[in-house]
Enzyme design. Structure first.
Site: not given
Ligand code: GLP
Length: 207
Positions: A29, A98, A100, A105
């Site tokens: 990413d 979280n 991801h 996400e």
């Protein structure tokens, strides 16, 4: 992957006398809007922590351009480049606090292909360090490989360390497959190695 988690691995790889002349890489990413020379870019992180320490040819480094004029075209280019390279043999991934993976996400849905994604505030806060500690300076969106790229890698090594990952690790390993925890989909992959320290494993049901 970028992040704090793989830094020790990259330091060890950089120090080892390995021949990277036949290796090709694709990073997961990159922040939208940032060019490779921006100090907060993931490309700059990889240059600092791995690429300049190994004999990887510049042309062998696959990276998303956050500053591409047409982000959708850039994502499509990336998927074609990965396919043209024969797919991914070994995918190293970290875990967001979280849940991801890459920058996929949690939410109501996930995307298969490389795509542009808005970042959660918690994710921007977790990435503030390379932006002078100011989370608002962290770009609000990113380009990321999608779940197809992650799940079609032949082998996956997932690394998670520290207590801040404990809830995400429990959801990833012991919870249902859910878009609320993108990393939970690794349960469906046939060849994953999870490298998790005690602090990150501390919320698992099995203890
Ligand atoms: C970042 C990256 C991920 C990385 C994760 C964990 O936002 N997009 O690829 O794995 O968050 O980072 P860290 O290892 O610093 O906890």
């Amino acid at each position: 992957p970028t992040g704090r988690t793989p830094m020790a691995l990259y330091a060890a790889l950089g120090a080892a006398a390995l021949d990277w002349s036949r290796v090709r890489t694709f990073n997961l990413d990159e922040f939208a809007t940032l060019g490779p020379e921006h100090p907060g870019s993931f490309r700059a992180f990889m240059d600092d922590h791995l690429f300049r320490h190994v004999n990887l040819a510049p042309a062998a480094i696959g990276f998303l351009r956050g500053d591409a004029a047409d982000s959708a075209a850039e994502c499509a280019r990336y998927d074609v480049a990965i396919a043209a390279a024969g797919g991914i043999d070994l995918l190293l991934v970290g875990l967001g606090g979280n849940g991801h993976i890459g920058f996929n996400e949690p939410g109501d849905s996930l995307h298969a292909e490389t795509h542009v994604v808005p970042l959660h505030e918690s994710t921007r806060r977790a990435n503030a360090e390379r932006f002078g500690g100011d989370w608002r300076a962290v770009p609000a969106s990113a380009l990321t490989m999608g779940m197809r790229q992650v799940l079609s890698a032949r082998r996956v090594v997932m690394m998670a360390t520290g207590a801040s990952k404990a809830d995400a690790v429990a959801a990833m390993l012991d919870g249902p497959l859910t878009t609320r925890c993108p990393a939970s989909w690794l349960q469906a992959h046939p060849d994953v190695t999870f490298v998790i320290d005690r602090a990150a494993a501390s919320a698992r049901r099995a203890g």
